[in-house]
Design an enzyme around this catalytic site. Sequence first.
Site, PDB file in Angstrom:
ATOM      1  N   ASP A   1     -61.216  44.494  65.946  1.00 46.26           N
ATOM      2  CA  ASP A   1     -61.826  43.265  66.455  1.00 46.26           C
ATOM      3  C   ASP A   1     -60.808  42.135  66.556  1.00 46.26           C
ATOM      4  O   ASP A   1     -59.918  42.002  65.713  1.00 46.26           O
ATOM      5  CB  ASP A   1     -62.966  42.861  65.511  1.00 46.26           C
ATOM      6  CG  ASP A   1     -63.672  41.604  65.948  1.00 46.26           C
ATOM      7  OD1 ASP A   1     -64.306  41.620  67.020  1.00 46.26           O
ATOM      8  OD2 ASP A   1     -63.594  40.598  65.216  1.00 46.26           O
TER       9      ASP A   1
ATOM     10  N   GLU B   1     -59.547  45.244  70.799  1.00 44.48           N
ATOM     11  CA  GLU B   1     -60.229  44.202  71.573  1.00 44.48           C
ATOM     12  C   GLU B   1     -59.224  43.064  71.716  1.00 44.48           C
ATOM     13  O   GLU B   1     -59.112  42.218  70.832  1.00 44.48           O
ATOM     14  CB  GLU B   1     -61.495  43.717  70.868  1.00 44.48           C
ATOM     15  CG  GLU B   1     -62.261  42.704  71.703  1.00 44.48           C
ATOM     16  CD  GLU B   1     -63.007  41.663  70.880  1.00 44.48           C
ATOM     17  OE1 GLU B   1     -63.797  40.916  71.469  1.00 44.48           O
ATOM     18  OE2 GLU B   1     -62.787  41.576  69.660  1.00 44.48           O
TER      19      GLU B   1
END
EC number: 2.4.1.18
Length: 652
Positions: free
Chosen positions: A322, A373
Amino acid sequence: MLDPLRASSPATLALMSSLPLPLDHGHLQKLVTADLVRPDHLLGAHPVTENGVEGVRFAVWAPRAQHVSVVGDFNGWNGFDHPMQRLDFGFWGAFVPSARPGQRYKFRVTGADGRTVDKMDPYGAFTEVRPNTASIIWPLAFEWTDDAWMQKRTPGFDRPISIYEVHVGSWARRDDGWFLNYRELAHRLADYVTFMGYTHVELLGVMEHPFDGSWGYQVTGYYAPTSRLGAPEDFAYLVNHLHERGIGVIVDWVPGHFPTDEAGLAHFDGAPLYEYSDPRKGYHYDWNTYIFDYGRNEVMMFLIGSALKWLQDFHVDGLRVDAVASMLYLDFSRTEWVPNIHGGRENLEAIAFLKRLNEVVHHMAPGCMMIAEESTAFPGVTSPTPFGLGFDYKWAMGWMNDTLYYFEQDPLWRKYHHHKLTFFNVYRTGENYILAISHDEVVHLKKAMVSKMPGDWYMQRAGYRAFLAMMWTTPGKKLLFMGQEFAQGTEWNHDEALPWDVTDLPEHRGVMNLVRRLNGLYRERPDLHIGDTWEEGQLWVSADDTDNSVYAYIRRDPRPQAEGGGAWSLAVANLTPVYREGYPIGVPQGGEYRVLLSTDDGEYGGFGTQQPDLTAKEEGWNGQTHHLRLNLPPMSVLLLEHVGVTPRSEDR
């Protein structure tokens, strides 16, 4: 040097997990020098037998603490019964004969600031259900039966990867509103994913977190599945069952920041420890979270050990890392920042950490996927180390932003934004991309996917079907967030189950049928999943018809025919609500064609426009040797293949 303790089989791994390393100078030194990649085999709570006495050995890192004791159910939470011994390099240890698996505990830390705080175990394997925060002594004991899957898992660069993103707490719930157990979720989710044709699930909200509204992105338990849905063995059952059904499992992993909750990692020994001490590097003002100090070996090993815990002990097939952009840049979302030693904005320590992380994972958990990401144009995200970051895949955030921007426009004005759907072709071969429509796109007043589309309810669904077909026929692996596969009309709410009742309605069932068919074609046809990063994998036939908002491109398997390559299909998109009869599209071969998919079919909620003539004309068009005259339904995508001879009527 990497930790020599490496699992070669699930059985070996289970044995390793049950035998903690000796808490001695040598092993502590290996952790401090970043040579121990599974620090959870050393720190945390481990049932052991010492001098014939059964108990639990506790160990924790708190170098500036004045005093540490272990408190829990075994001593009535009395901080005087079991003081911990200060060991080398700032570690503390204690053996508690009265402690047993299943009991709760915390570390009572008197910190450098003089305050005494009860802390969760950073390496805790299990935690109380929120709002309670105690760690639980819990050695993992699970009999895995997924050997066949584990022996063949691979990052799958030339394989179809279609990911169903699932928030484990809100995909479905019990009748009383409480969470499903992981074991209940296992069977229901596996049945549905198999029916829909996805290859993988990506699970968010898995790692222990105190606040439901963080969706699992403010983690306090980096080694613990959330107890909301059951025990660690229950989570293992979920993974094992999905593997037995042929479904890969990816989990979201958050090494970029952690919450400020007092019971967690924040100021663990009374001062910044896991976080940078300078708030210009160590605090996210937007998220009210702390940033890990990637320059400390103990912190780096804590995070790498967490990654391996999920990939090795829990058999997870990949991690979606993330907020990588927030790690890479020292000036990310801040006005005051500290330049690196070269005067630049890159966080050199975070970059070094990510490279080391990916090197260790690929060595210790071969076949697993590491997915970034990453929302900027940072170079070499999926290039090998040492020059790249070493990830296997990167989310195509540029493709997502451009494509959504285009489809949100009124069709009348789309001709002025025509390039938004062709620009991805300029850079798509530079990284290994996943085309991701994630949870982030259907929250915070962004609307559900179908509701982003302009027009009335029928045209919204037609536009969304066209969007999905273009997504599935564009080079790159696929990811779609739960609920969007059946055109959920409202934004995602993490406090509620998906509105499954709407799938009984034809208009929602039609979109569901389309996604299922797209997954089927994507898995069956090598031209749709091989060659994502090859120039020859996508060839534009018509990229310039701005006035009509029509696009046409060929997807091709770029491998030599001797290796099974050469298959190709033609996608044609008409992205205005205008019916176009006899529209000419160039094709590279003469003969007969047939429609593999039309988003206008009645099965998907369309009108079922027919193609009366699919014989290629010998006149060239669009730079091709032949052309077809197609009837393009409003707001639709056609996918065709060349069959060479006149197909039978039932194939039409």
